[in-house]
Design an enzyme around this catalytic site. Structure first.
Site, short mmCIF file in Angstrom:
data_model
loop_
_atom_site.label_atom_id
_atom_site.label_comp_id
_atom_site.label_asym_id
_atom_site.label_seq_id
_atom_site.Cartn_x
_atom_site.Cartn_y
_atom_site.Cartn_z
N HIS A 129 0.84 -1.20 0.00
CA HIS A 129 0.00 0.00 0.00
C HIS A 129 0.87 1.25 0.00
CE1 HIS A 129 1.18 -0.44 4.19
NE2 HIS A 129 0.87 0.84 4.37
N ASP A 131 0.62 5.09 1.87
CA ASP A 131 -0.07 5.59 3.06
C ASP A 131 -1.30 6.41 2.68
OD1 ASP A 131 1.66 4.45 4.90
OD2 ASP A 131 3.05 6.13 4.83
N HIS A 280 4.62 0.28 -0.20
CA HIS A 280 5.50 -0.46 0.69
C HIS A 280 4.74 -1.57 1.39
CE1 HIS A 280 3.76 2.80 3.16
NE2 HIS A 280 3.89 1.96 4.19
N ARG A 297 6.16 7.93 12.89
CA ARG A 297 6.12 8.46 11.53
C ARG A 297 5.50 9.85 11.50
NH1 ARG A 297 1.37 5.51 7.87
NH2 ARG A 297 -0.39 6.17 9.13
#
Length: 324
Positions: A129, A131, A280, A297
């Protein structure tokens, strides 16, 4: 900004950095910089050029805390502040999401984490996917830093979607250039038999958009094969059997080993990737290890994707540009 390797190398040399590619099509490790320091504009420009060229770059041995992480990210764009985060995320830093929050999700809906993970990844391609890919304006980039990692396992893998597009045959590129696909939150999840609290959660918080199947990168001009294993519902205008077959072929193309890079995390490692040109795969091999994996993140706000014909993505439900 271009993706010319000569210009990228020159920018790095001028800034005193070393950019060392780690795979043929994607990924480079950058050394010679302390991300917690007061970075010169030339250093920021060199890092930006490396991200655009290599799609994901890695830094090791960094000493960033939450304040430094946010300060570094702000040099590259506007930080996304999520309206809902888990209790592991630092309350005083709304731009930081602690990925350990994800370990809580299954329990909130009556599942052990490994079952929740299996239901989200019931095929080999489903875990891949970008983000927040169901939004009409997915983040432009993500900067992820490792605080605590297991002694083994826990690697992340990225795929270069520009290289994947370029690797298609010319007739197939021409075909996919004009297609659009529905990206919808949760379509990759396989429900439990009977009542499923997580399905109810997804239905109450639906997010969906129509994105071009090939988007034009706003900075490099590259054409990006904009597929997504977890969010893509269907290619518009095709029957479900046609759509399923073509999407599987394109996803398999995108994650061919030659278009990917895998990163072994250490405490103090930082990965900075272009969320517009990559997807990723988060690790699925740590739940049984009984070792903590704590990552933080920060995401940078992105624009609305535009297709080859100049047509932008369209919101379907639960999303509008700039509003999280």
């Amino acid at each position: 900004m271009t993706t010319d390797s000569g210009m990228t190398d020159e920018a790095a040399r001028m800034a005193g950095l070393e950019v060392k590619p780690v795979a043929g099509h994607i990924g480079a490790e950058i050394s010679g910089v302390d991300l917690a320091g007061d970075l010169d504009d030339s250093v920021i420009a060199a890092i930006r050029a490396a991200v655009l060229r290599w799609k994901v770059v890695f830094f090791r041995g960094q000493r960033l805390d939450h304040t430094g992480h946010v300060a570094f990210a702000r040099r590259f764009g506007e930080i996304v502040e999520l309206p809902r985060r888990g209790k592991a995320s630092p309350p005083d830093f709304p731009g930081i999401e602690t990925t350990a929050d994800r370990l809580e999700l299954g329990g909130r809906f009556g599942m052990e984490h490994d079952e929740w993970l299996r239901r989200r990844r019931h095929t080999l391609l489903r875990g891949w996917h970008c983000d927040h890919g169901a939004r009409v304006d997915p983040p432009a980039a993500t900067i992820l830093r490792a605080e605590t990692v297991p002694p083994y396992g826990g690697d992340t893998t990225w795929a270069n979607l520009a290289a994947a597009y370029a690797g298609l045959s010319a007739p197939l590129r021409q075909f996919v250039d004009g297609l659009r696909a529905e990206h919808r939150l949760g379509v990759g999840y396989q429900p439990r038999p009977g009542d499923d609290a997580y399905v109810r959660h997804l239905l109450e918080r639906q997010v969906a958009s129509f994105h071009p199947l090939v988007r034009v990168h706003p900075e490099t001009g590259e054409r990006i094969l904009y597929v997504n294993g977890y969010y893509v519902e269907q290619i518009a205008g095709l029957s479900r059997p046609e759509s399923a077959a073509i999407l599987e072929m394109l996803l398999e193309q995108a994650v061919r080993p030659e278009y990917t890079v895998r990163f072994r995390w250490e405490p103090g490692s930082v990965a900075f990737w272009d969320n517009r040109a990559t997807m990723h795969l988060a690790p699925g091999d740590t739940a049984h290890l009984q070792h903590p994996r704590i990552m933080h993140r920060v995401m940078l706000a992105g624009d609305v994707p535009v297709g080859v014909d100049g047509t932008p993505s369209e919101p379907i439900t639960g999303t509008e540009p700039g509003r999280w």
